[in-house]
Design a protein around this motif. Structure first.
Motif, PDB file in Angstrom:
ATOM      1  N   ILE A   1       0.840  -1.191   0.000  1.00  0.00           N
ATOM      2  CA  ILE A   1       0.000   0.000   0.000  1.00  0.00           C
ATOM      3  C   ILE A   1       0.878   1.246   0.000  1.00  0.00           C
ATOM      4  O   ILE A   1       1.823   1.359   0.791  1.00  0.00           O
ATOM      5  CB  ILE A   1      -0.917   0.015   1.237  1.00  0.00           C
ATOM      6  CG1 ILE A   1      -1.877  -1.175   1.201  1.00  0.00           C
ATOM      7  CG2 ILE A   1      -1.691   1.322   1.324  1.00  0.00           C
ATOM      8  CD1 ILE A   1      -2.873  -1.135   0.076  1.00  0.00           C
ATOM      9  N   THR A   2       0.581   2.171  -0.887  1.00  0.00           N
ATOM     10  CA  THR A   2       1.316   3.429  -0.939  1.00  0.00           C
ATOM     11  C   THR A   2       1.247   4.126   0.413  1.00  0.00           C
ATOM     12  O   THR A   2       0.170   4.294   0.978  1.00  0.00           O
ATOM     13  CB  THR A   2       0.731   4.352  -2.017  1.00  0.00           C
ATOM     14  OG1 THR A   2       0.794   3.685  -3.288  1.00  0.00           O
ATOM     15  CG2 THR A   2       1.516   5.654  -2.091  1.00  0.00           C
ATOM     16  N   GLY A   3       2.395   4.516   0.911  1.00  0.00           N
ATOM     17  CA  GLY A   3       2.445   5.152   2.221  1.00  0.00           C
ATOM     18  C   GLY A   3       2.773   4.192   3.332  1.00  0.00           C
ATOM     19  O   GLY A   3       3.071   4.616   4.450  1.00  0.00           O
ATOM     20  N   GLY A   4       2.712   2.880   3.044  1.00  0.00           N
ATOM     21  CA  GLY A   4       3.066   1.884   4.037  1.00  0.00           C
ATOM     22  C   GLY A   4       2.273   2.042   5.321  1.00  0.00           C
ATOM     23  O   GLY A   4       1.050   2.185   5.309  1.00  0.00           O
ATOM     24  N   ALA A   5       2.977   2.042   6.442  1.00  0.00           N
ATOM     25  CA  ALA A   5       2.312   2.115   7.748  1.00  0.00           C
ATOM     26  C   ALA A   5       1.497   3.385   7.915  1.00  0.00           C
ATOM     27  O   ALA A   5       0.479   3.393   8.616  1.00  0.00           O
ATOM     28  CB  ALA A   5       3.360   2.012   8.865  1.00  0.00           C
ATOM     29  N   ASN A   6       1.908   4.474   7.264  1.00  0.00           N
ATOM     30  CA  ASN A   6       1.192   5.741   7.404  1.00  0.00           C
ATOM     31  C   ASN A   6      -0.189   5.705   6.761  1.00  0.00           C
ATOM     32  O   ASN A   6      -1.010   6.591   7.019  1.00  0.00           O
ATOM     33  CB  ASN A   6       2.006   6.881   6.790  1.00  0.00           C
ATOM     34  CG  ASN A   6       3.280   7.159   7.564  1.00  0.00           C
ATOM     35  OD1 ASN A   6       3.325   6.974   8.781  1.00  0.00           O
ATOM     36  ND2 ASN A   6       4.324   7.592   6.870  1.00  0.00           N
ATOM     37  N   ALA A   7      -0.444   4.706   5.940  1.00  0.00           N
ATOM     38  CA  ALA A   7      -1.737   4.601   5.270  1.00  0.00           C
ATOM     39  C   ALA A   7      -2.782   3.913   6.142  1.00  0.00           C
ATOM     40  O   ALA A   7      -3.957   3.870   5.776  1.00  0.00           O
ATOM     41  CB  ALA A   7      -1.592   3.840   3.954  1.00  0.00           C
ATOM     42  N   PHE A   8      -2.354   3.389   7.288  1.00  0.00           N
ATOM     43  CA  PHE A   8      -3.255   2.625   8.142  1.00  0.00           C
ATOM     44  C   PHE A   8      -3.488   3.332   9.474  1.00  0.00           C
ATOM     45  O   PHE A   8      -2.610   4.019   9.981  1.00  0.00           O
ATOM     46  CB  PHE A   8      -2.676   1.234   8.418  1.00  0.00           C
ATOM     47  CG  PHE A   8      -2.607   0.347   7.208  1.00  0.00           C
ATOM     48  CD1 PHE A   8      -3.619  -0.539   6.911  1.00  0.00           C
ATOM     49  CD2 PHE A   8      -1.512   0.409   6.353  1.00  0.00           C
ATOM     50  CE1 PHE A   8      -3.559  -1.364   5.803  1.00  0.00           C
ATOM     51  CE2 PHE A   8      -1.431  -0.403   5.239  1.00  0.00           C
ATOM     52  CZ  PHE A   8      -2.458  -1.298   4.957  1.00  0.00           C
ATOM     53  N   ARG A   9      -4.667   3.122  10.021  1.00  0.00           N
ATOM     54  CA  ARG A   9      -4.975   3.560  11.384  1.00  0.00           C
ATOM     55  C   ARG A   9      -5.443   2.339  12.163  1.00  0.00           C
ATOM     56  O   ARG A   9      -6.375   1.642  11.741  1.00  0.00           O
ATOM     57  CB  ARG A   9      -6.067   4.629  11.388  1.00  0.00           C
ATOM     58  CG  ARG A   9      -6.501   5.014  12.801  1.00  0.00           C
ATOM     59  CD  ARG A   9      -7.342   6.252  12.851  1.00  0.00           C
ATOM     60  NE  ARG A   9      -7.796   6.540  14.210  1.00  0.00           N
ATOM     61  CZ  ARG A   9      -8.386   7.665  14.573  1.00  0.00           C
ATOM     62  NH1 ARG A   9      -8.586   8.625  13.686  1.00  0.00           N
ATOM     63  NH2 ARG A   9      -8.773   7.837  15.827  1.00  0.00           N
ATOM     64  N   ILE A  10      -4.791   2.079  13.288  1.00  0.00           N
ATOM     65  CA  ILE A  10      -5.042   0.857  14.054  1.00  0.00           C
ATOM     66  C   ILE A  10      -5.640   1.224  15.408  1.00  0.00           C
ATOM     67  O   ILE A  10      -5.080   2.042  16.139  1.00  0.00           O
ATOM     68  CB  ILE A  10      -3.742   0.055  14.231  1.00  0.00           C
ATOM     69  CG1 ILE A  10      -3.174  -0.319  12.857  1.00  0.00           C
ATOM     70  CG2 ILE A  10      -3.984  -1.197  15.066  1.00  0.00           C
ATOM     71  CD1 ILE A  10      -1.761  -0.847  12.893  1.00  0.00           C
ATOM     72  N   THR A  11      -6.769   0.617  15.725  1.00  0.00           N
ATOM     73  CA  THR A  11      -7.498   0.938  16.947  1.00  0.00           C
ATOM     74  C   THR A  11      -7.758  -0.322  17.752  1.00  0.00           C
ATOM     75  O   THR A  11      -8.229  -1.329  17.218  1.00  0.00           O
ATOM     76  CB  THR A  11      -8.850   1.608  16.615  1.00  0.00           C
ATOM     77  OG1 THR A  11      -8.620   2.797  15.850  1.00  0.00           O
ATOM     78  CG2 THR A  11      -9.613   1.953  17.886  1.00  0.00           C
ATOM     79  N   THR A  12      -7.445  -0.267  19.047  1.00  0.00           N
ATOM     80  CA  THR A  12      -7.806  -1.345  19.965  1.00  0.00           C
ATOM     81  C   THR A  12      -9.131  -0.989  20.611  1.00  0.00           C
ATOM     82  O   THR A  12      -9.292   0.106  21.158  1.00  0.00           O
ATOM     83  CB  THR A  12      -6.737  -1.537  21.053  1.00  0.00           C
ATOM     84  OG1 THR A  12      -5.465  -1.776  20.435  1.00  0.00           O
ATOM     85  CG2 THR A  12      -7.083  -2.722  21.942  1.00  0.00           C
TER      86      THR A  12
END
Length: 486
Positions: A77-88
């Motif tokens: 995914i373009t942007g790698g980790a910055n493209a994701f938002r992870i919520t617990t």
């Protein structure tokens, strides 16, 4: 409710080859998350979080995001980790899911089942794989909330507004992925965690643990509880063949023996809450108890409950209901009118009968029913309210087939009662306690400390991923579930 049958995985060599080719393509092709998908996910995020008990804002949540970032950075995914938002999520349901805008969600209950950081990475990698392969868009092109929060209630009501009421109960009931989509996400997840330096065998091992948890919860509940099968198992069907296949894929990477970070992980989850959060009320079979509100009630047989931040939802074949509350201004008719309006929406008109007053266990109450026309026919919408004290009231909003009125919910609305101070004080949270095995400790002696009335030994083994013949060694760290303090 019947538990959905677990998916059996099999297939000819030709189909397997085609699948592997698809995985290779998904992995190699750089893809971006569209701005519209990201914007839609951001808009729906607050409601999703509310439906799943709120967000875990502790340091543990930051730790989960760090692990997730390490894994999602390996995606295409373009942007790698910055493209994701992870919520617990502060949810007692074992679940993890992803939405097309790059939002990944995992519940504290699922995290509590894990035994090391690599297992956490495997679940987050699997969910990132669903996004990378665009499975949600292939599966259904409706809104994010219709994928995450919608259940069969809409079939009954045919109404967006009323469907949202009954849809509250759908925590974790995300539409299942297809066999090929699950396998593709498995393969991508294995690739991601191996590339991130984790032991790829963690994926298969956690699938095995979740399968054991699925069987245990079904035994514990008699398959009558809506939560009798962990949601991740319902929406990501398990089988021994799938576990074997994940093991083979992991070994094929040539990177087995990577990071597990068990001690670091256990230190992070020491004290994590499991099962219900008493601050939102606890579900014990068919009974709901809320220690802070000092109330309880019992739902009909065959009905399931799910808890959110602001409301509890009940669903069964004969109807749906939601329990919530608000401020009381001294007029029960006005309170009921406002409750009706909150269900159908401010712009809609609803004609309801003159509220009838009654008393339930000494609690002043009133109720009224309206006939509501929907796309699939007429239904009865009933508000049954209780004046709790001078300043607050609570109510059920009940949806039943036209003519049914209170119908199957008569016993439920009559079961509302106050908890005594001692009954409320006795409701405590269950938390994970990480302990070090001593010289005289055994599986059985430690299992005896589990904060459950039944299946203590089985629960201890499943929680720690232990085989039936496993032995403990002094110095080993294991998890217990004990009662915490409020």
């Amino acid at each position: 409710m019947k538990v959905k049958a677990l998916l059996a995985l099999s297939g000819a060599a030709a189909s397997a080859a085609a699948l592997l080719a698809g995985v290779a393509e998904s992995q190699s092709r750089t893809r971006s998350i569209s701005q519209s998908s990201a914007s839609q996910a951001a808009q729906q995020h607050p409601q999703i979080v509310a439906e799943f008990g709120g967000e875990d804002s502790s340091a543990r949540s930051a730790y989960v995001r760090t692990v997730g970032s390490r894994v999602t950075a390996q995606s295409n995914i373009t942007g790698g980790a910055n493209a994701f938002r992870i919520t617990t999520l502060n949810s007692p349901v074992m679940n993890a899911f992803a939405v097309p805008g790059g939002y990944l969600y995992i519940t504290r209950q699922l995290v509590g089942l894990m035994n090391d950081e690599a297992e956490l990475a495997s679940v987050l990698g699997h969910e990132a794989g669903h996004i990378a392969a665009r499975h949600s868009k292939q599966r259904q092109r409706a809104s994010i909330l219709s994928q995450i929060l919608s259940v069969g209630a809409a079939v009954l009501t045919g109404s967006n507004e009323l469907g949202q009421l009954a849809g509250q109960v759908s925590q974790g009931l995300v539409l299942s992925y297809s066999r090929s989509q699950e396998l593709e996400a498995d393969d991508l997840g294995v690739r991601y965690i191996a590339a991130a330096g984790y032991d790829p065998l963690a994926s298969a091992q956690f699938l095995g643990s979740l399968g054991a948890a699925t069987s245990l919860e079904a035994r514990a509940s008699g398959r009558n509880d809506e939560r009798s099968t962990p949601s991740w198992a319902r929406t990501h069907p398990l089988s021994s063949e799938r576990v074997s296949r994940a093991t083979q894929k992991a070994r094929a990477t040539g990177r087995s023996g990577g990071l597990r970070n068990r001690d670091q992980f256990l230190a992070q989850i020491d004290g994590i809450m499991v099962d219900d959060d008493p601050r939102q009320g606890v579900i014990d079979g068919s009974t709901f108890r809320h220690p802070d509100l000092r109330l309880r009630f019992t739902v009909p047989d065959g009905y399931g409950m799910q808890n959110g931040v602001n409301a509890l939802s009940i669903v069964g074949q004969g109807g749906q209901a939601q329990f919530t509350g608000g401020s009381f201004n001294g007029s029960m008719p006005n309170y009921i009118a406002a409750a009706f309006q909150s269900v159908v929406g401010e712009q809609a008109r609803v004609d309801f009968t003159q509220p009838r007053t009654t008393s339930v266990g000494g609690i002043p109450a009133a109720y009224s029913t309206a006939r509501v026309a929907t796309q699939s026919g007429q239904v009865d919408l009933t508000i049954f309210a209780y004046q709790w004290d001078a300043n607050s009231a609570y109510h059920f909003a009940l949806i039943t087939p036209a003519g049914a009125g209170l119908g199957p919910f008569m016993s439920m609305v009559q079961s509302v009662a106050r908890l005594s101070a001692s009954e409320a004080a006795a409701i405590r949270p269950r938390v994970i306690d990480v302990v070090t095995v001593g010289a005289g400790d055994t599986v059985q002696s430690l299992a005896n400390r589990m904060a459950y009335d039944d299946l203590k030994l089985d629960r201890f083994r499943v929680l720690n991923g232990l085989a039936a013949n496993a032995r403990l060694t002094p110095g080993q760290k294991v998890k217990l579930v004990v009662f915490g303090t409020r």
